[in-house]
Design a protein around this motif. Sequence first.
Motif, PDB file in Angstrom:
ATOM      1  N   HIS A 299       0.851  -1.197   0.000  1.00 40.99           N
ATOM      2  CA  HIS A 299       0.000   0.000   0.000  1.00 40.99           C
ATOM      3  C   HIS A 299       0.876   1.232   0.000  1.00 40.99           C
ATOM      4  CE1 HIS A 299       1.286  -0.305   4.176  1.00 40.99           C
ATOM      5  NE2 HIS A 299       1.000   0.982   4.293  1.00 40.99           N
ATOM      6  N   ASP A 301       0.750   5.232   1.745  1.00 40.09           N
ATOM      7  CA  ASP A 301       0.036   5.920   2.825  1.00 40.09           C
ATOM      8  C   ASP A 301      -0.718   7.119   2.243  1.00 40.09           C
ATOM      9  OD1 ASP A 301       1.102   4.067   4.565  1.00 40.09           O
ATOM     10  OD2 ASP A 301       2.812   5.330   5.097  1.00 40.09           O
ATOM     11  N   HIS A 356       4.745   0.227  -0.014  1.00 42.81           N
ATOM     12  CA  HIS A 356       5.535  -0.580   0.923  1.00 42.81           C
ATOM     13  C   HIS A 356       4.664  -1.665   1.538  1.00 42.81           C
ATOM     14  CE1 HIS A 356       3.815   2.917   2.981  1.00 42.81           C
ATOM     15  NE2 HIS A 356       3.755   2.175   4.083  1.00 42.81           N
TER      16      HIS A 356
HETATM   17 FE   LIG Z   1       2.160   2.354   5.450  1.00 43.16          FE
END
Ligand SMILES: [Fe+2]
Length: 454
Positions: A299, A301, A356
């Motif tokens: 994903h 952020d 990540h």
């Molecule tokens: Fe994250």
Amino acid sequence: MMLHLQRGVDPSSSLCGVRSQRHGLRFCGDGMRGDVSRRNVVVMREGMRVCGRVHGGRGVPAMGVRASGGEVASCDQEGEIRSDCRGEASGIAVLDMGAYFGEEAGARERFVENLRDQCHTVGLFYVKNHGVSRELCDKMLATARQFFDLPTVVKNEMDYTASPQFRGYMKIGVENTAGLVDFREQIEFGPEENAEGNADGDGDNAIYPVFRRLSGPNQWPPATYVPEFRTTAMEFMEQMNVFSMHLMQALALSLGLDYDFFDSTFLHSPHYQMKVARYPPKPAEDVNAGVGVFGVGPHSDTGFLSLLLQDNVGGLQARTVDGAWIDVPPVEGTLVVNLGEMLQLATHGYYLATVHRVLSLPGSRSRYSIPFFFNPCLDAEAKPMDIETITSKEWRDTTARGGESTHGGKNKLHPVFGINTFKSFARSHPQIVKRHHPDLMDAQGNLVLDRILG
Ligand SMILES: [Fe+2]
Ligand SMILES: O=C(O)CCC(=O)C(=O)O
């Protein structure tokens, strides 16, 4: 294109001397614009003047560059949780915030240039000499472990479903990331405040934007069991905030902007989010059955800046722009920094929100980590940046790389930070909406998006 990052409520707060009501932070300056050599970054913290100095943080070991691979760095101090593991750094840069604040001629310029380079090409890096005390980092990890060692019945006393602000303890399996169930237990924290807006239906819904409901108190582990948790976590969040603001100032400089460009959107009351997480090792049967080895799946952020304190177990990986996964192993005395999608959006993809993931392999011991998401005031709005405000020719000539987002499609980012945040919490935790914000749900149990989006 304009990085139109503005607060909806009080635009005049960009003036020098804005003071955070919450943290007593104060950033001050005289309009340094793209001139990174000026050393006038001043922070007032709790009445203490910390001018151009950082404390704590020891040096890092020499970095070895190696190709990506599934191998995860680990330390030999079984059972002891510390943040000082010596890991190889997969070639990921370690930026020295001490150089940014130091007196050496040209050091600040070099730091800022390196920062720009890392943000543009990788979007993820380590920072050393960040100013968050080493002892505090170790204590934060140790108290986290004390909490997770408690019996489930005690942990459940602070279950997050009791919180209209989506805060508190979440057992394994409650959260999912990009459709995959996370294999971690965690506590969600935010700024410690009184409830604003209408959480629990005891105010006037009509007068507040929906994101005001995210303001409120945290749930804390009972002091009888983990006596130092609250003071440790409050101090840790405070120090992470100070570091984050320094980094935002450095980021502004790296974009050729006034160093205090972001102050008005963050300083007044940054809406940060902290997770205190434990990733147990994955049961071998699950992995063999093809359930996967993810603690958290791939994903990016959603916010601006993500900072991470990780213990010495390892497991974090980042995807390069070429699609390769590289380890982000623990490196002594550092925090990991990665950029979020709102910063990527604001910079037209020039700065990357790196994808990540966390691997939890069978047989290894539990991993403890503290992700800290530094985000602007809830009413801040991020729009793409005005290219004219960027002075560097290199910038103007560069085609944005258009970094990838894991929040496309139906789950698109909303430019108002608070709305975006509320929407994503509400989507992930409909049972909280049903219980605490019933006016935002229709009879069929669907979110009333018009109301949430304002
Ligand atoms: Fe994250
Ligand atoms: O725990 C970690 O190492 C990273 C967690 C993470 O990426 C997240 O919570 O967004």
